[in-house]
Design an enzyme around this catalytic site. Structure first.
Site, PDB file in Angstrom:
ATOM      1  N   SER A   1       0.848  -1.189   0.000  1.00  0.00           N
ATOM      2  CA  SER A   1       0.000   0.000   0.000  1.00  0.00           C
ATOM      3  C   SER A   1       0.882   1.238   0.000  1.00  0.00           C
ATOM      4  CB  SER A   1      -0.894   0.026   1.240  1.00  0.00           C
ATOM      5  OG  SER A   1      -0.150   0.391   2.402  1.00  0.00           O
ATOM      6  N   ASP A   2       0.367   2.332  -0.517  1.00  0.00           N
ATOM      7  CA  ASP A   2       1.036   3.603  -0.282  1.00  0.00           C
ATOM      8  C   ASP A   2       0.788   3.977   1.176  1.00  0.00           C
ATOM      9  OD1 ASP A   2       2.446   5.960  -0.642  1.00  0.00           O
ATOM     10  OD2 ASP A   2       1.525   6.377  -2.579  1.00  0.00           O
ATOM     11  N   TYR A   3       1.429   5.037   1.607  1.00  0.00           N
ATOM     12  CA  TYR A   3       1.463   5.434   3.014  1.00  0.00           C
ATOM     13  C   TYR A   3       0.056   5.595   3.600  1.00  0.00           C
ATOM     14  CZ  TYR A   3       3.242   8.145   7.016  1.00  0.00           C
ATOM     15  OH  TYR A   3       3.571   8.595   8.265  1.00  0.00           O
TER      16      TYR A   3
ATOM     17  N   ALA B   1      -2.598   4.108   3.004  1.00  0.00           N
ATOM     18  CA  ALA B   1      -3.704   4.071   2.039  1.00  0.00           C
ATOM     19  C   ALA B   1      -4.806   3.126   2.486  1.00  0.00           C
ATOM     20  CB  ALA B   1      -3.182   3.665   0.664  1.00  0.00           C
TER      21      ALA B   1
END
Length: 745
Positions: A281-283, A285
């Site tokens: 995942s992105d930060y 997300a």
């Protein structure tokens, strides 16, 4: 440093020759909490959360306890070897299973040595150069213990308002594919087990660059055809080059956030493409699914994210907090958990971490890499795009002229661009330093700021005007500051700030010749004195060797060879703007540009001020018409397209010859032009060269009405040209084989 002997580590090391090791024995020994730990990535407490919103942070003691309990798979963006050594020692020596950590970082355009921002580097139109700079960045970052980078960003960006345009390769699919693959090869090298290689991450999956209004993190709504034709191909290229990690995007697509999109992550990525690497995942997300309005709470967000196919949760802690209970309740099958853990363990094995967990952590901290500065200078030189050079004002002589360097970017600061978290000890070379070093008599240079980046300076305009009047030529350094470009840096107006525009107008009013040096991380809409200056260079954020590289081009030590990877619109209101747009049913006739009831603006031409692919050198290059080997392309055959280019100038130059096609009639509307090839050629004065491209039917495909790839026979136009806005086409017919039917794939 000694490590306790562990049967599990020995087993994994012994199985390294298998292809790939199954890790079944190790997984069978793991508790659910330990399995979830392999899917949980955090910033070390000492590193904070650079470049991201603050999140809840454990204490250092709590984080050490998590390491001992096997609740962390790795850390990201923590500087220094000592911190990583200690964390790895705890993970391998004090946890029950001794599974090594993986250290990750945002290594976007260099590490200690800072190379041009990715958009600038794409202006080189040389993927091999990007591969070399990524390789150098990997060498430097792995010496600091990092083995995983959250790069390359392969998002196609067609709206210059979006600040993250600076991290990608521009607006074009073909060019984006070449750079995506090249950067993966550079980071990962020939074998991930080598100590100086990094796991590359193709991001952001998917369509992040299509955010509505160019607003970062915003919603995306597009057709599946556009998604498959424009936004997915660079990811396929990155994975085809060996990329083994993908990062999800923050945005939703048609109402479904990417982090919780099983069609995107399971059906397309793993099912259609056969991807067997890790999805991170992105930060935070996964946690943001709550704000998106698709998850009721953190537990629900965890379930949606994991079942959609997101293997690793970054920073939120949601997997650690909620995944064990979801497995216990049966809402998340154990087999899904084991599959995700196996993918993470396989990556660690490929990186050689089970065999040598301290590899890359046992050296000394190093902050300077002199051997990479020459590459930084070359990359910066080749990223510069000369948009305009009226009256052959450039190159400038190194002696005899008085030069005024004016503008907020004349000195230190705003040289490196966004996402430079680990710059080395040696400061970057400023414009002033670079120009002075190139001049025969450095005292002939006067430097005046004139204005701030977005605010006037008291007495700034009068000082700038005085310096301009006393000079023979003005170098006007204007554009965007680092804080105006990058993540969370969307702009509604992509013009220069008013204070800088006023400075440009005042300097131009002196009547002295002006060379504009633009510093920018996106396409800009240029106005007034900046647009009308006799010479105009796009210098982007060029990194460690900025000043020397710009001086090399200004004074003719090297000819500018960069070409625009993005179109420069005439007005801010034209964005999103891109050259490969579909035709409308009411196009504007070239012979009647003011026709009414046509697809046109009342106050501006539709065309770009400077089109995609545009750029000048110090030569005078002329193109002959495209010459085709045949006027018919057999269904299973090839067609050669040749351009003859001649340098009629008196100086060496490098030309980027570009190949474009258009499908005249198809079952769905097709772009007015599409890039299908390019080639760089060096042309001494008076020299000519024939550049030949080869086309097959596979170069002419698209996504058909049924959502599947197709190729249709018919008439095509083809251009060999210096940009997407120039040249006259030739035409050919793609023949339908008697053994194939229309729409044959």
């Amino acid at each position: 440093m000694r490590f306790k002997p562990l049967a599990t580590l020995a087993l994994v090391a012994a199985s390294a020759a298998a292809a790939p090791p199954s890790f079944d024995t190790l997984i069978a020994r793991m508790t659910v909490e330990e399995k979830v730990g392999q899917l949980s990535l955090f910033a070390p407490v000492s590193a904070g959360t650079v470049g991201n919103p603050a999140t809840r942070q454990p204490s250092a003691a709590e984080q050490r306890d998590d390491l001992r309990a096997g609740r962390i798979t790795g850390f990201f963006n923590g500087q220094g070897l000592a911190i990583k050594r200690e964390a790895q020692r705890i993970a391998v020596n004090e946890s029950r299973l001794g599974i090594p950590l993986l250290f990750a970082a945002d290594v976007i355009h260099g590490f200690r040595t800072v190379f041009p921002v990715p958009l600038a580097e794409a202006a080189s139109w040389d993927p091999a150069l990007a591969e070399r700079t990524a390789r150098a960045a990997a060498v430097e970052a792995t010496a600091d213990g990092f083995r995983w980078t959250f790069a390359p960003m392969v998002d196609i960006a067609r709206d210059a308002r979006w600040g993250r345009s600076v991290e990608g390769s521009g607006e074009d699919v073909f060019l984006g594919r070449q750079f995506a693959a090249a950067r993966v090869r550079g980071f990962q090298g020939t074998d991930l087990a080598h100590a100086d290689t990094m796991l590359a991450t193709a991001k952001h999956f998917a369509a992040y660059g299509a955010a509505e209004g160019g607003l970062d993190y915003n919603t995306v709504d597009l057709s599946e055809r556009q998604l498959r034709e424009v936004y997915l191909p660079p990811f396929q290229a990155a994975l085809g080059a060996g990329g083994a990690a993908v990062m999800t995007s923050f945005n939703d697509i048609a109402g479904v956030p990417s982090n919780a999109n099983p069609w995107l992550l399971d059906t397309v990525l793993r099912g259609e493409w056969g991807f067997d690497g890790v999805v991170v995942s992105d930060y935070t997300a996964d946690e943001e699914l709550i704000a998106h309005g698709v998850a009721a709470d953190a537990r629900d967000a965890t379930r949606l994210s994991f079942l959609a196919g997101t293997d690793i949760s970054m920073q939120s802690g949601l997997y650690r907090d909620h995944l064990p209970a979801l497995v216990a309740s049966g809402e998340v099958p154990m087999v899904r958990l084991d599959d995700a853990v196996r993918r993470v363990l396989r990556i660690k094995q490929r990186l050689g971490l089970f065999d040598a967990p301290m590899r890359g952590l046992d050296g000394a901290d190093r902050t300077d890499w002199p051997e990479h500065r020459a590459l930084a200078r070359e990359a910066a030189q080749r990223s510069i795009v000369m948009l305009k050079n009226d009256g052959a004002l450039l190159p400038l002589p190194k002696a005899g002229q008085r030069i005024a360097l004016i503008g907020p970017f004349a000195g230190a600061g705003d040289l490196l661009g966004p996402w430079t978290l680990f710059p080395g000890a040696r400061p970057p070379v400023t414009l002033e330093d670079g120009v002075r070093a190139a001049l025969t008599d450095p005292s002939r240079l006067t430097v005046v700021r004139g204005s701030g980046i977005d605010t006037p300076l008291r007495g700034g305009l009068s000082a700038a005007v005085a310096a301009a009047r006393a000079a023979d030529v003005v170098l006007l350094a204007v554009g965007e500051g680092e804080a105006m470009s990058g993540e969370a840096r969307s702009r509604t107006d992509i013009s220069l700030p008013a204070a800088q525009q006023a400075l440009a107008e005042a300097v131009a009013a002196t009547g002295k010749p002006v060379v504009v040096l633009l510093r920018n991380g996106r396409a800009l809409a240029l106005k007034g004195a900046v647009r009308d200056a006799p010479a105009l260079l796009v210098t982007w954020f060029l990194g460690s060797e900025t000043g020397h590289a710009v001086a090399d081009v200004l004074f003719g030590d090297t000819s500018p060879s960069g070409r625009l990877p993005v179109s420069f619109p005439r007005e801010p209101g034209q964005v999103p703007y891109y050259y490969a747009h579909p035709p409308t049913g009411r196009p504007v006739p070239a012979s009647q540009p003011d026709s009414f009831y046509k697809a046109r603006y009342l106050d501006s031409p539709n065309e770009a001020l400077y089109p995609f692919g545009h750029g000048l050198g110090y030569g005078d290059v002329h193109y002959g018409p495209p010459v085709l080997s045949h006027t018919r392309l057999p269904w299973n055959g090839t067609l050669r397209v040749t351009a003859r280019v001649t340098n009629r100038g008196t100086r060496d130059t490098t030309e980027v010859v570009q190949l474009y096609v258009r499908d005249r009639v198809a079952s769905v509307t097709r772009p007015v032009r599409e890039l299908k090839g390019f080639r760089q050629v060096h042309l001494p004065p008076g020299a000519s060269e024939s550049v030949t491209f080869t086309l097959t039917r596979h170069d002419l495909g698209f996504v058909g009405r049924d959502g599947r790839p197709t190729v249709e026979p018919g008439d095509f136009d083809v251009w060999t040209a210096p940009s997407a806005g120039e040249g006259a086409p030739a035409s050919f017919l793609l023949e339908l084989s008697t053994q194939h039917h229309v729409g044959q794939r």
